[in-house]
Each structure stands twice: as structure tokens, then as C-alpha cells.
Design a protein around this motif. Structure first.
Motif, PDB file in Angstrom:
ATOM      1  N   VAL A  82       1.016  -1.151   0.153  1.00 38.22           N
ATOM      2  CA  VAL A  82      -0.098   0.174   0.030  1.00 38.22           C
ATOM      3  C   VAL A  82       0.948   1.278   0.059  1.00 38.22           C
ATOM      4  CG1 VAL A  82      -1.726   1.316   1.328  1.00 38.22           C
ATOM      5  CG2 VAL A  82      -1.754  -1.206   1.424  1.00 38.22           C
ATOM      6  N   VAL A  83       0.527   2.283  -0.911  1.00 39.83           N
ATOM      7  CA  VAL A  83       1.485   3.412  -1.079  1.00 39.83           C
ATOM      8  C   VAL A  83       0.668   4.675  -0.783  1.00 39.83           C
ATOM      9  CG1 VAL A  83       3.044   4.413  -2.765  1.00 39.83           C
ATOM     10  CG2 VAL A  83       2.881   1.788  -2.772  1.00 39.83           C
ATOM     11  N   ASP A  84       1.280   5.744   0.018  1.00 40.69           N
ATOM     12  CA  ASP A  84       0.850   6.872  -0.174  1.00 40.69           C
ATOM     13  C   ASP A  84       1.409   7.753  -1.259  1.00 40.69           C
ATOM     14  OD1 ASP A  84      -0.850   6.310   1.812  1.00 40.69           O
ATOM     15  OD2 ASP A  84       0.286   7.284   3.323  1.00 40.69           O
ATOM     16  N   GLU A  89      -0.715  16.123   4.069  1.00 41.63           N
ATOM     17  CA  GLU A  89      -2.030  15.809   4.799  1.00 41.63           C
ATOM     18  C   GLU A  89      -3.139  15.135   4.237  1.00 41.63           C
ATOM     19  OE1 GLU A  89      -1.046  19.249   4.155  1.00 41.63           O
ATOM     20  OE2 GLU A  89       0.456  19.162   5.656  1.00 41.63           O
ATOM     21  N   ASN A  90      -3.075  15.239   2.965  1.00 44.41           N
ATOM     22  CA  ASN A  90      -4.149  14.613   2.265  1.00 44.41           C
ATOM     23  C   ASN A  90      -3.519  13.718   1.087  1.00 44.41           C
ATOM     24  OD1 ASN A  90      -6.826  14.346   2.586  1.00 44.41           O
ATOM     25  ND2 ASN A  90      -7.332  16.355   1.176  1.00 44.41           N
ATOM     26  N   PRO A  91      -2.833  12.623   1.420  1.00 40.60           N
ATOM     27  CA  PRO A  91      -2.312  11.641   0.332  1.00 40.60           C
ATOM     28  C   PRO A  91      -3.230  10.755  -0.271  1.00 40.60           C
ATOM     29  CG  PRO A  91      -1.626  10.866   2.506  1.00 40.60           C
ATOM     30  CD  PRO A  91      -2.629  11.910   2.538  1.00 40.60           C
ATOM     31  N   VAL A  92      -3.124  10.525  -1.671  1.00 40.45           N
ATOM     32  CA  VAL A  92      -4.011   9.660  -2.126  1.00 40.45           C
ATOM     33  C   VAL A  92      -3.272   8.162  -1.947  1.00 40.45           C
ATOM     34  CG1 VAL A  92      -4.138   8.503  -4.690  1.00 40.45           C
ATOM     35  CG2 VAL A  92      -4.440  11.247  -4.212  1.00 40.45           C
ATOM     36  N   ARG A 123      -2.284   6.079 -12.064  1.00 39.57           N
ATOM     37  CA  ARG A 123      -1.265   6.791 -12.661  1.00 39.57           C
ATOM     38  C   ARG A 123      -0.947   8.157 -11.866  1.00 39.57           C
ATOM     39  NH1 ARG A 123       0.895  10.380 -15.781  1.00 39.57           N
ATOM     40  NH2 ARG A 123       2.006   9.774 -17.634  1.00 39.57           N
ATOM     41  N   PRO A 124       0.049   8.167 -11.082  1.00 40.07           N
ATOM     42  CA  PRO A 124       0.730   9.317 -10.563  1.00 40.07           C
ATOM     43  C   PRO A 124       1.282  10.198 -11.711  1.00 40.07           C
ATOM     44  CG  PRO A 124       2.277   7.462 -10.133  1.00 40.07           C
ATOM     45  CD  PRO A 124       1.154   6.932 -10.848  1.00 40.07           C
ATOM     46  N   LEU A 133       6.029   9.633  -3.430  1.00 42.05           N
ATOM     47  CA  LEU A 133       5.576   8.162  -3.021  1.00 42.05           C
ATOM     48  C   LEU A 133       6.002   8.323  -1.525  1.00 42.05           C
ATOM     49  CD1 LEU A 133       5.859   5.745  -5.756  1.00 42.05           C
ATOM     50  CD2 LEU A 133       3.830   7.449  -5.169  1.00 42.05           C
ATOM     51  N   GLY A 134       5.565   7.946  -0.726  1.00 39.11           N
ATOM     52  CA  GLY A 134       5.848   7.688   0.730  1.00 39.11           C
ATOM     53  C   GLY A 134       5.307   6.479   1.291  1.00 39.11           C
ATOM     54  N   ARG A 135       5.554   6.164   2.681  1.00 39.04           N
ATOM     55  CA  ARG A 135       4.938   5.443   3.512  1.00 39.04           C
ATOM     56  C   ARG A 135       4.456   4.010   2.644  1.00 39.04           C
ATOM     57  NH1 ARG A 135       2.309   5.484   8.148  1.00 39.04           N
ATOM     58  NH2 ARG A 135       0.356   4.822   7.385  1.00 39.04           N
TER      59      ARG A 135
END
Length: 127
Positions: free
Chosen positions: A7-9, A31-34, A69-70, A76-78
Motif C-alpha cells: 500500500v502506497v501513499d 496531509e491528504n495523500p492518495v 497513474r501518478p 511516494l511515501g509510507r
């Protein structure tokens, strides 16, 4: 290559305008990642690509396959596994951030996009 369920933020790039000198002003939406599901993992077993030459360089690279698709400007993080454990961490236990290096659509035999192969490298500037 074995692909792991992850799972990716995704931190979206937001353009805020320009300053008087013509520089771009922007921020990332931490504060509001996808959040999206992905599969993949480290490109090399020891988390890095090394090059030995006049200057030694080490880059930590990650290859992910995701349905979302970013943008190339996003970060990307977490990156975490199914149990929620963060897979890439800094020495101070903060989550590592990755810049998107390339996005490649993966198509099926009928030419439809199935998912996106996203190559990421560790961000030099961590927030």
C-alpha cells in the motif's frame, strides 16, 4: 522478480504560482495523500544501485506496479506491506520518500492498460 502486495501513499504536487524572481512556488499535500494498492519491491536485493567511478553514487530504487497513474512531479511515501508495516525507513525511523523516475503503462494482449509500472528513486530532500 517476486512482487509483494503493498500500500502506497502518493503526495500530490500542488503549484502555488511564481515569486518575484520567477521561481516556482509549490508544495506537496502530505496531509491528504492518495492511498493506493501496489505490487513490487526493491529493484536490487540490497535496496540500492551503486556506481563506482570518479564519484561514488548510491541510489535506492523501488519498482511498483499500481492501477493509479501518478504524475511525474508527485512523490511516494509510507510504502507498507499488508500488515501495515512501513518497508522503507530512514535511520531515524521516518518513512522514506521517493521521487518518481518513470511511469510505463502495462498493457494486455488487447492493448488496454492494465496497470502502471512506476520506477522511483529515493528523494534527496526528505520532509
Amino acid at each position: 522478480m517476486k512482487r509483494y502486495e503493498l500500500v502506497v501513499d502518493i503526495y500530490k504536487y500542488v503549484f502555488d504560482g511564481q515569486n518575484e524572481a520567477g521561481g516556482f512556488l509549490f508544495h506537496y499535500e502530505y496531509e491528504n495523500p492518495v492511498t493506493t494498492k501496489a505490487t513490487g519491491g526493491s529493484i536490487k536485493p540490497f535496496d540500492s544501485l551503486e556506481s563506482f567511478g570518479a564519484i561514488y553514487k548510491e541510489q535506492q530504487m523501488v519498482e511498483l506496479y499500481m492501477p493509479y497513474r501518478p504524475s511525474l512531479r508527485d512523490k511516494l511515501g509510507r510504502i507498507r506491506n499488508k500488515t501495515g508495516e512501513v518497508q522503507f525507513v530512514e535511520p531515524d525511523n521516518d518513512s522514506m520518500e521517493f521521487e518518481i523516475f518513470g511511469i510505463f503503462p502495462q498493457v494486455d494482449m488487447n492493448g488496454r492498460t492494465v496497470d502502471y509500472r512506476v520506477i522511483c528513486k529515493r528523494s534527496v530532500r526528505q520532509n
